[in-house]
Scaffold this motif. Structure first.
Motif, PDB file in Angstrom:
ATOM      1  N   LYS A  20       0.808  -1.144   0.049  1.00 39.63           N
ATOM      2  CA  LYS A  20       0.044   0.064  -0.115  1.00 39.63           C
ATOM      3  C   LYS A  20       0.951   1.113   0.238  1.00 39.63           C
ATOM      4  O   LYS A  20       0.563   2.167  -0.558  1.00 39.63           O
ATOM      5  CB  LYS A  20      -0.994   0.038   1.272  1.00 39.63           C
ATOM      6  N   THR A  21       1.987   1.218   0.812  1.00 35.06           N
ATOM      7  CA  THR A  21       2.969   2.470   0.911  1.00 35.06           C
ATOM      8  C   THR A  21       3.689   2.609  -0.564  1.00 35.06           C
ATOM      9  O   THR A  21       3.605   3.868  -1.133  1.00 35.06           O
ATOM     10  CB  THR A  21       3.935   2.178   1.925  1.00 35.06           C
ATOM     11  N   ILE A  22       4.038   1.485  -1.256  1.00 35.01           N
ATOM     12  CA  ILE A  22       4.386   1.766  -2.623  1.00 35.01           C
ATOM     13  C   ILE A  22       3.252   2.336  -3.553  1.00 35.01           C
ATOM     14  O   ILE A  22       3.963   2.986  -4.527  1.00 35.01           O
ATOM     15  CB  ILE A  22       5.247   0.274  -3.058  1.00 35.01           C
ATOM     16  N   GLU A  23       2.372   1.830  -3.417  1.00 31.67           N
ATOM     17  CA  GLU A  23       1.206   2.537  -4.273  1.00 31.67           C
ATOM     18  C   GLU A  23       1.172   4.165  -4.198  1.00 31.67           C
ATOM     19  O   GLU A  23       1.184   4.576  -5.145  1.00 31.67           O
ATOM     20  CB  GLU A  23      -0.165   1.869  -3.936  1.00 31.67           C
ATOM     21  N   SER A  24       1.271   4.597  -3.056  1.00 33.78           N
ATOM     22  CA  SER A  24       1.485   6.092  -2.896  1.00 33.78           C
ATOM     23  C   SER A  24       2.919   6.384  -3.491  1.00 33.78           C
ATOM     24  O   SER A  24       2.869   7.715  -4.409  1.00 33.78           O
ATOM     25  CB  SER A  24       1.585   6.601  -1.389  1.00 33.78           C
ATOM     26  N   LYS A  26       4.345   5.128  -6.217  1.00 34.43           N
ATOM     27  CA  LYS A  26       4.072   5.073  -7.781  1.00 34.43           C
ATOM     28  C   LYS A  26       3.603   6.456  -8.262  1.00 34.43           C
ATOM     29  O   LYS A  26       4.019   6.919  -9.349  1.00 34.43           O
ATOM     30  CB  LYS A  26       3.387   3.898  -8.094  1.00 34.43           C
ATOM     31  N   LYS A  27       2.498   6.910  -7.599  1.00 31.22           N
ATOM     32  CA  LYS A  27       1.682   7.968  -7.939  1.00 31.22           C
ATOM     33  C   LYS A  27       2.819   9.425  -8.012  1.00 31.22           C
ATOM     34  O   LYS A  27       2.787  10.373  -8.576  1.00 31.22           O
ATOM     35  CB  LYS A  27       0.696   8.333  -6.858  1.00 31.22           C
ATOM     36  N   GLN A  28       3.880   9.249  -6.939  1.00 31.50           N
ATOM     37  CA  GLN A  28       4.904  10.371  -7.059  1.00 31.50           C
ATOM     38  C   GLN A  28       6.220   9.983  -7.893  1.00 31.50           C
ATOM     39  O   GLN A  28       7.005  10.761  -7.822  1.00 31.50           O
ATOM     40  CB  GLN A  28       5.184  10.803  -5.604  1.00 31.50           C
ATOM     41  N   ASN A  29       6.043   8.960  -8.623  1.00 36.64           N
ATOM     42  CA  ASN A  29       6.943   8.482  -9.453  1.00 36.64           C
ATOM     43  C   ASN A  29       8.498   8.366  -8.632  1.00 36.64           C
ATOM     44  O   ASN A  29       9.408   8.719  -9.012  1.00 36.64           O
ATOM     45  CB  ASN A  29       7.410   9.740 -10.623  1.00 36.64           C
ATOM     46  N   VAL A  30       8.185   7.707  -7.537  1.00 34.21           N
ATOM     47  CA  VAL A  30       9.471   7.428  -6.623  1.00 34.21           C
ATOM     48  C   VAL A  30       9.306   5.732  -6.778  1.00 34.21           C
ATOM     49  O   VAL A  30       8.663   4.849  -7.105  1.00 34.21           O
ATOM     50  CB  VAL A  30       8.840   7.597  -5.221  1.00 34.21           C
ATOM     51  N   TYR A  48       4.819  -9.394  -4.543  1.00 34.17           N
ATOM     52  CA  TYR A  48       5.206  -7.922  -4.966  1.00 34.17           C
ATOM     53  C   TYR A  48       5.411  -8.170  -6.463  1.00 34.17           C
ATOM     54  O   TYR A  48       5.355  -6.794  -7.273  1.00 34.17           O
ATOM     55  CB  TYR A  48       6.836  -7.856  -4.231  1.00 34.17           C
ATOM     56  N   GLU A  49       5.971  -9.141  -6.928  1.00 30.82           N
ATOM     57  CA  GLU A  49       6.009  -8.963  -8.481  1.00 30.82           C
ATOM     58  C   GLU A  49       4.778  -8.971  -9.371  1.00 30.82           C
ATOM     59  O   GLU A  49       4.597  -8.039 -10.198  1.00 30.82           O
ATOM     60  CB  GLU A  49       6.369 -10.626  -9.093  1.00 30.82           C
ATOM     61  N   LYS A  50       3.697  -9.589  -8.881  1.00 29.83           N
ATOM     62  CA  LYS A  50       2.312  -9.435  -9.332  1.00 29.83           C
ATOM     63  C   LYS A  50       1.830  -7.828  -9.157  1.00 29.83           C
ATOM     64  O   LYS A  50       1.019  -7.176  -9.966  1.00 29.83           O
ATOM     65  CB  LYS A  50       1.220 -10.083  -8.256  1.00 29.83           C
ATOM     66  N   ALA A  51       2.464  -7.034  -8.315  1.00 28.51           N
ATOM     67  CA  ALA A  51       2.191  -5.568  -8.018  1.00 28.51           C
ATOM     68  C   ALA A  51       3.077  -5.058  -8.940  1.00 28.51           C
ATOM     69  O   ALA A  51       3.167  -3.533  -8.889  1.00 28.51           O
ATOM     70  CB  ALA A  51       2.249  -5.184  -6.597  1.00 28.51           C
ATOM     71  N   GLY A  52       4.106  -5.767  -9.843  1.00 34.67           N
ATOM     72  CA  GLY A  52       4.878  -4.777 -10.766  1.00 34.67           C
ATOM     73  C   GLY A  52       6.025  -4.306  -9.921  1.00 34.67           C
ATOM     74  O   GLY A  52       6.896  -3.180 -10.512  1.00 34.67           O
ATOM     75  N   GLN A 172      -5.638   2.394   4.369  1.00 30.68           N
ATOM     76  CA  GLN A 172      -5.753   3.690   5.474  1.00 30.68           C
ATOM     77  C   GLN A 172      -4.699   3.818   6.153  1.00 30.68           C
ATOM     78  O   GLN A 172      -4.181   2.853   6.877  1.00 30.68           O
ATOM     79  CB  GLN A 172      -7.096   3.502   6.277  1.00 30.68           C
ATOM     80  N   GLY A 173      -4.080   4.934   6.071  1.00 28.54           N
ATOM     81  CA  GLY A 173      -2.997   5.361   6.914  1.00 28.54           C
ATOM     82  C   GLY A 173      -1.619   5.161   6.159  1.00 28.54           C
ATOM     83  O   GLY A 173      -0.347   5.481   6.880  1.00 28.54           O
ATOM     84  N   SER A 174      -1.637   4.625   5.032  1.00 30.12           N
ATOM     85  CA  SER A 174      -0.323   4.213   4.472  1.00 30.12           C
ATOM     86  C   SER A 174       0.368   5.385   3.630  1.00 30.12           C
ATOM     87  O   SER A 174       1.503   5.674   3.554  1.00 30.12           O
ATOM     88  CB  SER A 174      -0.388   2.987   3.152  1.00 30.12           C
ATOM     89  N   PHE A 175      -0.652   6.384   3.393  1.00 32.94           N
ATOM     90  CA  PHE A 175       0.022   7.592   2.819  1.00 32.94           C
ATOM     91  C   PHE A 175       0.812   8.355   3.902  1.00 32.94           C
ATOM     92  O   PHE A 175       1.690   8.862   3.506  1.00 32.94           O
ATOM     93  CB  PHE A 175      -1.063   8.406   2.274  1.00 32.94           C
ATOM     94  N   GLU A 176       0.066   8.595   5.061  1.00 32.11           N
ATOM     95  CA  GLU A 176       1.079   8.960   5.812  1.00 32.11           C
ATOM     96  C   GLU A 176       2.231   8.424   6.315  1.00 32.11           C
ATOM     97  O   GLU A 176       3.408   9.034   6.496  1.00 32.11           O
ATOM     98  CB  GLU A 176      -0.026   8.993   7.335  1.00 32.11           C
ATOM     99  N   LEU A 177       2.189   7.139   6.193  1.00 31.18           N
ATOM    100  CA  LEU A 177       3.435   6.382   6.461  1.00 31.18           C
ATOM    101  C   LEU A 177       4.422   6.744   5.515  1.00 31.18           C
ATOM    102  O   LEU A 177       5.736   6.817   5.656  1.00 31.18           O
ATOM    103  CB  LEU A 177       3.041   4.871   6.539  1.00 31.18           C
ATOM    104  N   SER A 178       3.977   6.835   4.049  1.00 35.11           N
ATOM    105  CA  SER A 178       4.700   7.068   3.292  1.00 35.11           C
ATOM    106  C   SER A 178       5.601   8.337   3.225  1.00 35.11           C
ATOM    107  O   SER A 178       6.750   8.390   2.811  1.00 35.11           O
ATOM    108  CB  SER A 178       4.206   6.903   1.720  1.00 35.11           C
TER     109      SER A 178
END
Ligand SMILES: Nc1nc2c(ncn2[C@@H]2O[C@H](COP(=O)(O)OP(=O)(O)OP(=O)(O)O)[C@@H](O)[C@H]2O)c(=O)[nH]1
Ligand SMILES: [Zn+2]
Ligand SMILES: [Zn+2]
Length: 231
Positions: A20-24, A26-30, A48-52, A172-178
């Motif tokens: 979930k944190t990596i999803e955040s 990806k949106k920021q091109n990190v 992880y591989e399934k999520a690219g 929920q909460g993973s954006f703050e963590l990121s």
């Protein structure tokens, strides 16, 4: 590159939180990669591989997974640099409560879940005590009161940590963590010469060396006996 070390007991939600944190990110091109350390088995690499997400895994087999982690993290770090990651996240299994994989000046996250019982924070040891951030998952399946008691137990064990609630299913909460994990201004160039936060206990006994027989005459080295007279 930033290195972030995530550890915690089995099945607490480490992979779910990292995904979930990596999803955040990806949106920021990190660009984020993962190195997974476990003991005997893991299929996290498939998740992880399934999520690219580019991932490597290492299994410690007969060694303490944290000792194995320390012996391999430098190579893993160099792999991450070659891959060109902005952030390399290590996920390691907290199977040995005596040890922890945390390194000084490298962000240390411990993931535990609300279901594990209110005395668990006291049992976990340096993996919880020396973390910068403690992420508590599975708040969706306990009451508000249970969440509060659990979080306060965590605070007692590690008063200096930032304690966060993250739902591994909804994110929920993973954006703050990121926002707490990646520091653009920080570029760790090498791990050579860095130090662990906690010295791993040396426990060299006959059984560490492969002895299978039970009996005092087979026990050498670091042997500790229980005192059964005291209650
Ligand atoms: N209800 C609920 N389930 C969760 C939450 N977070 C994770 N889970 C579930 O818990 C199970 C274990 O999650 P993982 O992310 O695989 O846990 P892990 O700590 O990475 O496990 P290992 O790497 O195998 O030690 C999965 O079925 C997840 O879907 C949460 O916040 N709420
Ligand atoms: Zn996992
Ligand atoms: Zn250990």
């Amino acid at each position: 590159m930033n290195l972030v070390t995530v550890s915690g007991p089995p099945s607490t939600g480490k992979t779910a939180v990292i995904l979930k944190t990596i999803e955040s990110y990806k949106k920021q091109n990190v660009n984020v990669g993962v190195i997974k350390f476990d003991c005997l088995y893991t299929d996290d690499d498939i998740l992880y591989e399934k999520a690219g997400i580019t991932v490597r895994k290492g299994l410690s087999g007969g060694l303490c997974p944290d000792h194995y982690f320390v012996s391999n993290i430098e190579e893993a770090f160099e792999w991450g640099q070659k891959e060109g990651f902005d952030v390399l996240i290590s996920e390691s299994a907290g199977l040995c409560n005596r040890c922890s994989p945390y390194i000084k000046d490298v962000k240390a996250i411990c993931v535990i879940d609300n279901l594990s019982g209110i005395n668990t924070p006291k049992k976990i040891g340096p993996m919880l005590k020396s973390a910068d951030i403690v992420v508590i998952t599975k708040g969706d399946i306990v009451s508000q009161a249970e969440r509060e008691v659990f979080a306060s137990r965590v605070h007692t064990v590690n008063p200096g940590a930032t304690v966060m609630h993250v739902n591994g299913l909804t994110g929920q909460g993973s954006f703050e963590l990121s926002t707490l994990l990646y520091d653009r201004s920080l570029d760790t160039e090498t791990l050579k010469g860095k130090e662990l936060r906690f010295s791993m206990p040396s426990a060299l006994c006959s059984y560490c060396l492969g002895e299978k027989r039970i009996g005092e005459q087979y026990q050498m080295g670091n042997v500790r006996k229980i005192n059964l007279e005291e209650s």
